[in-house]
Design a protein around this motif. Structure first.
Motif: not given
Length: 106
Positions: A18-23, A28-36, A56-65, A87-91
């Motif tokens: 299960a090492s691959y990402p699973l949504i 989210m829109e597809s472009e934002m989802r891919t980046e996130a 903290q790293l995810v938060k900083d990068l998402m805030d910046k992007k 359109k701003h939620l990812l789990y």
């Protein structure tokens, strides 16, 4: 019916499988989802034993992007109920049993 893939025998075998990402849920829109997804996966892989640093790293990068304020929860075995912008939620799950919840609030 027999399962297509036999269940893993150990926890390490499960994590490897299960090492691959699973949504699990996103609006989210597809472009934002891919980046996130890329941001979350790289942060969890960079700090596998420190969920606070990876959050903290995810938060900083998402805030910046994508502009502030983003909220991030990374961990195992948690439930959630959040209010977020449309359109701003990812789990998602990544790196085995790590769940990542990312949402933008006002």
């Amino acid at each position: 019916l027999a399962p297509l893939v036999p269940p893993p025998e150990t926890k390490d075998a499960f994590i490897k499988m299960a090492s691959y990402p699973l949504i699990k849920h996103t609006d989210m829109e597809s472009e934002m989802r891919t980046e996130a997804m890329e941001i979350c996966t790289s942060a969890v892989e960079k700090f596998p034993s420190n969920q606070e640093k990876s959050s903290q790293l995810v938060k900083d990068l998402m805030d910046k992007k994508f502009g502030a304020p983003w909220n991030v929860v990374i961990g195992e075995y948690f439930a959630f109920e959040v209010t977020c912008e449309v359109k701003h939620l990812l789990y998602m799950f990544c790196a085995g049993t790590n769940a990542v919840l990312v949402w933008k609030s006002q």
